[in-house]
Structures are given as C-alpha cells and as structure tokens.
Design a protein around this motif. Structure first.
Motif, PDB file in Angstrom:
ATOM      1  N   THR A   1      27.149 -41.789 -23.490  1.00 34.78           N
ATOM      2  CA  THR A   1      28.237 -41.407 -22.618  1.00 34.78           C
ATOM      3  C   THR A   1      28.107 -41.776 -21.102  1.00 34.78           C
ATOM      4  O   THR A   1      26.977 -41.427 -20.750  1.00 34.78           O
ATOM      5  CB  THR A   1      28.632 -40.122 -22.723  1.00 34.78           C
ATOM      6  OG1 THR A   1      29.139 -39.501 -24.122  1.00 34.78           O
ATOM      7  CG2 THR A   1      29.616 -39.845 -21.793  1.00 34.78           C
TER       8      THR A   1
ATOM      9  N   GLU B   1      30.626 -42.048 -18.910  1.00 35.03           N
ATOM     10  CA  GLU B   1      31.353 -41.379 -17.801  1.00 35.03           C
ATOM     11  C   GLU B   1      32.307 -40.451 -18.647  1.00 35.03           C
ATOM     12  O   GLU B   1      32.957 -40.938 -19.748  1.00 35.03           O
ATOM     13  CB  GLU B   1      32.377 -42.769 -17.241  1.00 35.03           C
ATOM     14  CG  GLU B   1      33.214 -42.099 -16.099  1.00 35.03           C
ATOM     15  CD  GLU B   1      33.819 -43.293 -15.542  1.00 35.03           C
ATOM     16  OE1 GLU B   1      33.766 -43.530 -14.173  1.00 35.03           O
ATOM     17  OE2 GLU B   1      35.039 -43.897 -16.117  1.00 35.03           O
ATOM     18  N   SER B   2      32.654 -39.408 -17.889  1.00 38.68           N
ATOM     19  CA  SER B   2      33.669 -38.592 -18.426  1.00 38.68           C
ATOM     20  C   SER B   2      34.559 -37.985 -17.130  1.00 38.68           C
ATOM     21  O   SER B   2      34.005 -37.486 -16.164  1.00 38.68           O
ATOM     22  CB  SER B   2      32.827 -37.359 -19.050  1.00 38.68           C
ATOM     23  OG  SER B   2      34.039 -36.313 -19.414  1.00 38.68           O
ATOM     24  N   LYS B   3      35.911 -38.139 -17.141  1.00 41.97           N
ATOM     25  CA  LYS B   3      36.798 -37.821 -16.226  1.00 41.97           C
ATOM     26  C   LYS B   3      37.783 -36.862 -16.807  1.00 41.97           C
ATOM     27  O   LYS B   3      38.534 -37.194 -17.528  1.00 41.97           O
ATOM     28  CB  LYS B   3      37.522 -39.160 -15.452  1.00 41.97           C
ATOM     29  CG  LYS B   3      36.471 -39.790 -15.109  1.00 41.97           C
ATOM     30  CD  LYS B   3      37.288 -41.057 -14.317  1.00 41.97           C
ATOM     31  CE  LYS B   3      36.599 -41.876 -13.313  1.00 41.97           C
ATOM     32  NZ  LYS B   3      37.259 -42.968 -12.704  1.00 41.97           N
TER      33      LYS B   3
ATOM     34  N   ASN C   1      34.259 -34.422 -15.673  1.00 39.92           N
ATOM     35  CA  ASN C   1      32.896 -34.430 -16.133  1.00 39.92           C
ATOM     36  C   ASN C   1      32.704 -33.114 -17.025  1.00 39.92           C
ATOM     37  O   ASN C   1      31.844 -32.317 -16.802  1.00 39.92           O
ATOM     38  CB  ASN C   1      31.878 -34.606 -15.478  1.00 39.92           C
ATOM     39  CG  ASN C   1      30.372 -34.615 -15.869  1.00 39.92           C
ATOM     40  OD1 ASN C   1      30.314 -35.279 -16.852  1.00 39.92           O
ATOM     41  ND2 ASN C   1      29.503 -34.476 -15.109  1.00 39.92           N
TER      42      ASN C   1
ATOM     43  N   ARG D   1      31.476 -35.034 -23.722  1.00 36.99           N
ATOM     44  CA  ARG D   1      30.296 -35.913 -24.094  1.00 36.99           C
ATOM     45  C   ARG D   1      30.491 -36.422 -25.646  1.00 36.99           C
ATOM     46  O   ARG D   1      30.820 -35.827 -26.602  1.00 36.99           O
ATOM     47  CB  ARG D   1      28.841 -35.001 -24.175  1.00 36.99           C
ATOM     48  CG  ARG D   1      27.740 -35.883 -24.306  1.00 36.99           C
ATOM     49  CD  ARG D   1      26.607 -35.252 -23.917  1.00 36.99           C
ATOM     50  NE  ARG D   1      26.418 -34.050 -24.610  1.00 36.99           N
ATOM     51  CZ  ARG D   1      25.542 -33.092 -24.326  1.00 36.99           C
ATOM     52  NH1 ARG D   1      24.912 -32.952 -23.144  1.00 36.99           N
ATOM     53  NH2 ARG D   1      25.502 -31.771 -24.808  1.00 36.99           N
TER      54      ARG D   1
ATOM     55  N   VAL E   1      36.738 -40.583 -21.803  1.00 31.80           N
ATOM     56  CA  VAL E   1      35.236 -40.603 -21.841  1.00 31.80           C
ATOM     57  C   VAL E   1      35.054 -42.078 -22.380  1.00 31.80           C
ATOM     58  O   VAL E   1      35.556 -42.829 -23.084  1.00 31.80           O
ATOM     59  CB  VAL E   1      34.728 -39.593 -23.015  1.00 31.80           C
ATOM     60  CG1 VAL E   1      33.363 -39.759 -23.173  1.00 31.80           C
ATOM     61  CG2 VAL E   1      35.037 -38.189 -22.726  1.00 31.80           C
TER      62      VAL E   1
END
Length: 408
Positions: free
Chosen positions: A338, A340-342, A344, A347, A387
């Motif tokens: 992973t 990037e996570s917006k 955050n 995962r 993600v």
C-alpha cells in the motif's frame, strides 16, 4: 290605413320569429315524438322489411340470455352439430388480423335457429344483423366467423363467443380462438450482458433476431462503440433452431467486445437497420466489464467500481476481510504494498497461496483492512477510502481500489 296594415304585418312577423327562436332554443320545450318503430306481426315479421323481429331481450348486437323456447318433448327437434369449437391462431404480430370460421350444421329434423350471445372478439354469421336470429334448415349448415386483431404483445390470449340455439340438447354453443402475440421484431436475448470479461480474451456474444414478416431483412449492422463488433447471418432451412418458431424470417447476430489493456465497463448499442418501413431500426444494448489482468473473488467486492465493501466496522478495533486475487503467472514472487490511503485509515496486503497449482495463473490472499481508530463515519461508493497499491507484477504495477464501510 295602409301604414297601420304594414305595421301590423311587421309586428306579426317579429312575433313569429321570436316564437320560433323560443321553441328551438328553450330546453324546456318538448319536441314532437319520433315515429314509432314498425311493430312485428303475429308471424314475427315486420311489414317494412319482412325479416324476423329481434327477441325482446336483444342487446346492442347480442342476447344476454337464450331467446328461444326449448321444446324437450317435440317429436322433431333441431340438432346443432359442430366439427370443432376451438382454433389456435399460433403466433401473431400486433395489429395483425386473423379470421377463422366454425361450421354449425343442423343434423336434426326441425329448423335450427341461432342468435349471438356474449363475445370477446369480432364475431359474425352470414345474413345475421343486429338483434336478428338465423334459421338453418335440416341438412344445411352455416358458419360462425371469429376475427381477432391484437394491439400489443401478449404471452397467451383466448377469446370466445357464445351462440344461443333452439336445440334443447345444445342450447348454448361456445367457440374459442387462442394464440399468442409476439412483437413485430423478436430479439433473443433482448440485450447482451457479458458480465466479467478477461482483458486478454475479450468477450463474445450471440443471439437471434426475427420477424413475423416473411420479407424481413437486416440490411446493415453497426455498433456505436469501436471496441464492439457485430455481424448478422440469415438462417434458413436446417440452420434455423427448431425451437424458434415465432419468426418467419430469422437472423443470427454475433459480436465481440475486443481484448483491451483498459480496465472497466464497456457499453455499446447495436443498430440493426431493416427493410421494414414500420420498424426500420432495431437497437440492442451490449455491456460487460473488463477485469484487467487480475480477478478478485469475495463478498463485498464490486468489480465494476474496483471496490471493497467491508460492511459495519467497530472502528475502535478495526476490521480485516480476506479476498482471493488471481493473476497471470510470472515465475517470480509477487509482492503488494500500500503506497497511499486517503484518508490514511486503510491498508491492503497480499500473500501468495502456494497450494494453488493452475498452469497459467496464481492465487494470492488479499487482505483489506480498516485500521483501529478510523472515524465512526460512513464511507460509501460516492465517498470511499481510496487506496493505491503497487506490485512487482509486470501487468499490475499499480492499482487503485475503493474501500467502503459504515463505522460505529
């Protein structure tokens, strides 16, 4: 003197005009009664036309009840004999009119009289007019003609007509016509939904288009999406499917959603131009979803939107849901990360399933997580957690997924 006479005549004329206007315009006035209809003589004939007078219970053009007296004790009785009382029109098109005649023969020793009862379609008998009855002499026959003209497709129809008779053994004859009404042009299936399609192979579709019209032809077949191709072939003789009996002219439609390196939904409209003035164009929808080089399997996976719906999540603990992802085999160990996570709070990781032994594909266990401490909110398809994942697979260097959940 002359002046007085002229004035008197003028006054009389005005009064006459006023009286006429009052008579024609005042609804309270009663007009002269209409002439009475001719009265039947004792023999049942009217002096005017010599035809049998209608029985007293005659409706607009049918009888609610049997108008005849049935003599069960007569030595010579009429006998109404019919060869058939039902007929199947088969498949009909809307606005198509079909007619069938049923025979009624008098095999008795006395005259047979017939009158029309209730009916559900156009029904006629020779020489039988409104409210009249028909006499059939012994040894003679007449016909009951039933006509049906449907206006819309119908899976199955049945229409009937009742005929009253003076036959004491058959006082009521019931005739039926039945059939089904199919569209002018039949497309089977009505649309093509291919579902999930592998990018490397594309997706094929096949169907039939026919018509009740013998001269029906498809003169041109096109698609509004260059990724979708289509061809048509006329089927005749042994090439026609035995079960497809509703069409007099039949065409096979074949097409393909082409292979592509793009992931997502493919939609298009097939346009079939015909030689029929009433139905010059047939449009058929085609759709499918190119899955990309991978296939994901598991509850909550939305292939069309590349999304995972994890359902309700206790955000104090988080939640992890496992899926299967299948990829073309490369001979190398595939890793996912992973990047990037917006926001955050999510995962995605993967682990290869060493027990999976397909020749050309490999399976990985994909874990999608909402991390502990995520907000107690709803992340829907309209507002998901986005993600991004990268891998060392040559065909999946990077992929973007949508994660949905309802926090509590």
């Amino acid at each position: 003197m002359k002046t007085t006479s002229v004035l008197a005549m003028f006054a009389a004329l005005v009064a006459a005009i006023a009286g006429l206007a009052y008579f024609t315009g005042n609804p309270g006035r009663t007009p002269a009664p209409a002439a009475a209809p001719p009265v039947a003589n004792a023999d049942g004939k009217t002096p005017a036309d010599g035809k049998e007078a209608p029985p007293a219970d005659a409706g607009p053009d049918f009888h609610l009840e049997n108008p005849f007296k049935l003599d069960l004790t007569a030595a010579a009785k009429p006998q109404a004999s019919t060869e058939a009382v039902e007929f199947d029109f088969g498949a009909m098109a809307p606005d198509e009119e079909r007619t069938h005649k049923f025979s009624v023969r008098n095999t008795g020793k006395a005259p047979l009289t017939l009158a029309k009862g209730r009916y559900q379609c156009k029904c006629t008998m020779p020489t039988l007019k409104k409210g009249e009855v028909l006499t059939v002499q012994p040894g003679e026959e007449t016909f009951v003609e039933m006509t049906w003209k449907p206006i819309a497709p119908e899976e199955m129809f049945q229409k009937s007509v009742n005929i009253w008779s003076n036959d004491p053994d058959h006082p009521q004859l019931t005739f039926n016509v039945r059939g089904k009404v199919v569209p002018h042009i039949i497309a089977e299936p009505a649309s093509y939904t291919l579902g999930l399609i592998r990018n490397e192979t594309g997706g094929d579709f096949k169907g039939l288009v026919g018509s009740q019209t013998d001269v029906f032809e498809i003169v041109e077949a096109t698609s509004d999406n260059p990724q979708i191709s289509v061809t048509t072939t006329k089927l005749e003789g042994a090439d026609r499917p035995a079960e497809f009996t509703d069409a007099k002219a039949l065409f096979r439609v074949e097409g393909k959603i082409a292979p592509s390196d793009k992931v997502g939904t493919v939609r298009g409209i097939l346009t079939l131009k015909t030689n029929l003035e009433t139905h010059p164009v047939v449009e058929i929808n085609v759709g499918g979803h190119l899955t990309g080089p991978f296939t994901v399997v598991g509850t909550g996976w939305d292939q069309v939107n590349s999304g995972f719906d994890l359902g309700r999540v206790d955000t104090s603990k988080g939640k992890a849901v496992k899926y299967s992802i299948f990829l073309p085999k490369t001979g190398e160990e595939i890793k996912f990360e992973t990047i990037e996570s917006k926001p955050n709070i999510a995962r995605i990781t993967a682990k290869k399933d060493e027990s999976f032994t397909a020749a050309d594909r490999e399976r990985h266990e994909l874990t999608v997580e909402i991390l502990p401490g995520a907000p107690k909110a709803e992340f829907s398809n309209a507002r998901p957690v986005v993600v991004k994942v990268k891998s060392n697979h040559p065909n999946v260097a990077e992929a973007t997924f949508r994660v949905m959940y309802r926090g509590y």
